[in-house]
Design an enzyme around this catalytic site. Structure first.
Site, PDB file in Angstrom:
ATOM      1  N   SER A  58       0.794  -1.229   0.000  1.00  0.00           N
ATOM      2  CA  SER A  58       0.000   0.000   0.000  1.00  0.00           C
ATOM      3  C   SER A  58       0.823   1.274   0.000  1.00  0.00           C
ATOM      4  CB  SER A  58      -0.958   0.006   1.190  1.00  0.00           C
ATOM      5  OG  SER A  58      -1.977  -0.946   1.002  1.00  0.00           O
ATOM      6  N   LYS A  61       0.216   3.525  -3.018  1.00  0.00           N
ATOM      7  CA  LYS A  61      -0.897   4.459  -3.205  1.00  0.00           C
ATOM      8  C   LYS A  61      -0.425   5.898  -3.408  1.00  0.00           C
ATOM      9  CE  LYS A  61      -4.557   1.856  -0.808  1.00  0.00           C
ATOM     10  NZ  LYS A  61      -3.917   0.560  -0.608  1.00  0.00           N
ATOM     11  N   TYR A 158     -10.731   2.901   5.493  1.00  0.00           N
ATOM     12  CA  TYR A 158      -9.700   2.464   4.544  1.00  0.00           C
ATOM     13  C   TYR A 158     -10.341   1.597   3.467  1.00  0.00           C
ATOM     14  CZ  TYR A 158      -4.992   1.384   2.983  1.00  0.00           C
ATOM     15  OH  TYR A 158      -3.838   1.291   2.245  1.00  0.00           O
ATOM     16  N   ASN A 160      -9.442  -0.047  -0.399  1.00  0.00           N
ATOM     17  CA  ASN A 160      -8.624  -0.285  -1.587  1.00  0.00           C
ATOM     18  C   ASN A 160      -9.425  -0.127  -2.873  1.00  0.00           C
ATOM     19  OD1 ASN A 160      -5.850  -1.320  -0.577  1.00  0.00           O
ATOM     20  ND2 ASN A 160      -7.319  -2.447   0.669  1.00  0.00           N
ATOM     21  N   HIS A 299       3.176   5.893   5.229  1.00  0.00           N
ATOM     22  CA  HIS A 299       2.230   4.816   4.945  1.00  0.00           C
ATOM     23  C   HIS A 299       2.896   3.479   5.245  1.00  0.00           C
ATOM     24  CE1 HIS A 299      -1.324   2.974   3.188  1.00  0.00           C
ATOM     25  NE2 HIS A 299      -1.793   4.181   2.900  1.00  0.00           N
TER      26      HIS A 299
END
Length: 545
Positions: A58, A61, A158, A160, A299
Site C-alpha cells: 500500500s 498508493k 480504509y 482499496n 504509509h
C-alpha cells in the site's frame, strides 16, 4: 544520535529479529544509514540485501497519487478530470456516481464511503491463497460494491476499492499503462532504478519469500496469488526507497511540486481535519517531558508474509524505512527508531504517563458486549489487566488505558461509560462519534434459535451466505463470483448478534471478526441478516424461503 549506522546494525536488528529486514535512515535529503540483515529465503539461505526486491504494497498508493495529480495539474487537467469521472461511472455501481459529494480527493482520501473489495472478497467466496486477476476479477468486484456504507466525505474508512477504480480510470483515459506512467512520472525522476509496477504477487522477483508465523510457531512460507492495481502493486528495493525518500525531502521543500501540493492536510465535509489524503497517512508520536509531538507523514504496507513502512517527519526532515519479509509490527519499529533518533531516548523512557483520576477507585467492570447501532458492528470489551482493557471493534483488538472513572483512552479511541450504560465512543481519525448499546446476554446463552440456520442472499453485493449448525454452534460460509469459500466459526454475543471469525483471507491483514446481526419481521421468524466489518459495513442479506 552519534552513530545511526551502529543503531541499525546492532540495536534495531537485535530488537526485531526476523527472517530478514532492510532498513534505512535519511536526514536532510542525505542517507545517514542503511542495513540489511537476515535472509530473503530461509530454505535456500539466500541473504537479504539492500538491492532485494520487496512488494511495497500500500505504499504504492502515494506514488499513484503523484501520477494522478500530475495529470490533473497539467494544462489539460480539467478535461482529464471530467474524463476520469465519466470512466468511474462505467467502473463503479451506477448509484454511487450520482452522489455529488463523491470527488476524486475523497476517493484517494479514503472518504468515499465505498466498501473495501478485499474485505468483500470473503463474502464473494474467495479462499486464502486463491487466484485473483486484476483485469478479470477486479472489474467484477467494482460492480459488486453495492451502495455507500456512509455518506461520502463524512468519515474515513480504509478502502482499496478507491485506488483500483482510479487506476483503471487513469489507464483508460490516458491510453497508457499505469506501469509506464509510474516509470515516467515517479520512478525515473526519483532515481528508483529497479522499482516497477508488478501487480502479480505470485511473481515477486527471486529470491524474496514472505513468511507467516514467528519464533514460537516457526516461520511458514506463504504463497500469494493475487494481482493488485494501483492500490498496492509496486515492488522496489531498499535502494529504490532511499532514492524515493531523497525525492520526498526535495519535494517537501518545493511549494510547486506535486508532492508538496498533495501532502497538505485534507478535511472532511464538516471542515474537520482528516488524517489521510492522497495515499499519505498522518499521525503524531508523543515526545518526552515537554517535547513537542513528533508529527509524521507516511504509509505502511501489508501482504501475507510482508510488513513494510516508510515514515517522514517533516519538522525534523527525517525519514525511516523498514521492509520486513515477515509480519512484524512496523509501527512499533518506527516509533522506537524515531524516539531514539530524534529524542535520543529509548521507547521505555518516552512512554506517556497515564493521567489517572485520584478519586477513581476502579469500581467499573468493563467486560461486556456492545453494539454500534449506526454501523451495525459489535464492540467487545474485556479487561485484560489492571487499568487496561482490550476493545474489539470492527474486527481487531485495540488496547486502551483506563484513565479515570468510566474513561478509557488510546491513540485512536476514547470511551466514556457508566455502569450498565452505553459506551460513548470517539474515534477522531475516522471522524466518528457514536454510542454502543450493551447487548444483554440471555440467562441461557446456549439456547440458540433453530431458524438462524438457512440460506441468505445479498442482492446489494451479489453474495450467498449459508448458516449451518445446531444447538449452541453456528458456522457461516459464502458463495459468490469468486467461488465457494471456506467455513467460518461463529460466536454468540447475545440478542441476535454473533461474531464470525475470519483471520485468513485473500488480502492481509484479513478482516478479523465480522459482525452478523440476524433480523426478524417483528414476530418470531428470522428473515435476514446484516453482515459487516469496519471497512465493509451493513451488507444486507435476505433469508431464502
Amino acid at each position: 544520535m552519534d552513530n545511526p549506522q551502529a543503531f541499525l546494525e546492532h540495536d534495531l536488528a537485535s530488537r526485531w529479529q526476523a527472517p530478514g529486514c532492510a532498513a534505512a535512515i535519511v536526514k536532510d535529503g542525505q542517507l545517514l544509514a542503511k542495513h540489511a540483515w537476515g535472509y530473503a529465503n530461509l530454505e535456500t539461505r539466500a541473504p537479504l540485501t539492500t538491492e532485494t526486491i520487496f512488494p511495497i504494497c500500500s505504499i504504492s498508493k502515494q506514488m499513484v497519487c503523484l501520477v494522478l495529480w500530475d495529470l490533473l495539474d497539467g494544462p489539460n487537467g480539467t478535461d482529464i478530470e471530467a474524463k476520469i469521472f465519466d470512466t468511474l461511472r462505467e467502473i463503479l455501481p451506477a448509484e454511487t456516481m450520482s452522489n455529488h459529494d463523491l470527488t476524486i480527493s475523497r476517493l484517494v482520501g479514503m472518504q468515499s464511503g465505498l466498501r473495501d473489495y478485499w474485505a468483500l472478497s470473503v463474502l464473494w467466496g474467495a479462499a486464502p491463497q486463491s487466484r485473483f486477476s486484476l483485469y478479470q476479477d477486479a472489474p467484477q468486484a467494482m460492480k459488486r460494491l453495492g451502495g455507500y456504507h456512509f455518506s461520502p466525505g463524512s468519515e474515513l474508512s480504509y478502502c482499496n476499492s478507491n485506488y483500483v477504480a482510479i487506476s483503471l480510470a487513469i489507464e483508460k483515459v490516458t491510453g497508457r499503462t499505469l506501469r509506464d506512467l509510474l516509470q515516467e512520472k515517479v520512478f525515473m525522476p526519483a532515481g528508483m532504478k529497479t522499482a516497477a509496477l508488478r501487480p502479480d504477487t505470485s511473481r515477486i522477483p527471486a529470491p524474496m519469500v514472505g513468511y507467516e508465523g514467528g519464533e514460537t510457531a516457526g516461520y511458514i512460507r506463504y504463497a500469494n496469488r493475487i494481482e493488485w492495481a494501483g492500490d498496492a502493486g509496486v515492488m522496489a528495493s531498499l535502494e529504490d526507497m532511499i532514492a524515493y525518500e531523497k525525492y520526498v525531502h526535495r519535494s517537501a521543500a518545493d511549494a510547486n511540486s506535486i508532492y508538496y501540493k498533495m501532502s497538505r492536510e485534507p478535511t472532511y465535509i464538516d471542515g474537520n481535519v482528516a488524517h489521510y489524503g492522497s495515499g499519505l497517512m498522518r499521525g503524531k508520536l508523543a515526545g518526552k517531558d515537554g517535547n513537542p509531538d513528533m508529527e509524521w507523514v507516511g504509509h505502511s504496507g501489508g501482504l501475507a508474509g510482508f510488513r513494510l513502512r516508510r515514515t517522514f517527519f517533516p519538522k525534523h526532515n527525517l525519514s525511516i524505512v523498514t521492509l520486513f519479509n515477515s509480519e512484524i509490527d512496523t509501527m512499533a519499529v518506527t516509533e522506537y527508531a524515531a524516539k531514539r533518533l530524534i529524542l535520543g531516548a529509548s521507547i521505555e523512557q518516552t512512554l506517556p504517563q497515564r493521567k489517572k483520576d485520584p478519586d477513581w477507585d476502579g469500581w467499573i467492570s468493563w467486560t461486556g458486549n456492545y453494539f454500534d447501532l449506526d454501523a451495525r458492528l459489535a464492540v467487545v470489551v474485556r479487561q485484560d489487566k489492571p487499568h487496561h482493557i482490550q476493545v474489539n471493534y470492527g474486527g481487531h483488538d485495540e488496547g486502551l488505558d483506563l484513565t479515570g472513572r468510566g474513561t478509557a483512552t488510546s491513540k485512536y479511541m476514547t470511551i466514556d461509560t457508566a455502569p450498565d450504560g452505553p459506551l460513548a465512543i470517539h474515534r477522531p481519525k475516522e471522524n466518528r462519534e457514536f454510542a454502543a448499546q450493551l447487548i444483554h446476554t440471555p440467562t441461557n446463552p446456549y439456547h440458540i434459535r433453530a431458524d438462524y440456520v438457512g440460506e441468505y442472499y445479498s442482492a446489494d453485493i451479489d453474495s450467498t451466505m449459508h448458516i449451518t449448525g445446531s444447538g449452541s454452534v453456528l458456522y457461516a460460509a459464502f458463495d459468490g463470483y469468486l467461488g465457494k469459500g471456506p467455513v467460518h466459526t461463529m460466536r454468540y454475543l447475545g440478542a441476535h448478534v454473533w461474531l464470525m471469525s475470519c483471520f485468513r483471507s485473500l488480502d492481509a491483514p484479513s478482516p478479523g471478526f465480522w459482525t452478523v446481526e440476524f433480523a426478524g419481521d417483528g414476530g418470531e421468524a428470522v428473515t435476514g441478516a446484516t453482515v459487516g466489518c469496519s471497512i465493509a459495513r451493513k451488507v444486507e442479506y435476505k433469508k431464502k424461503a
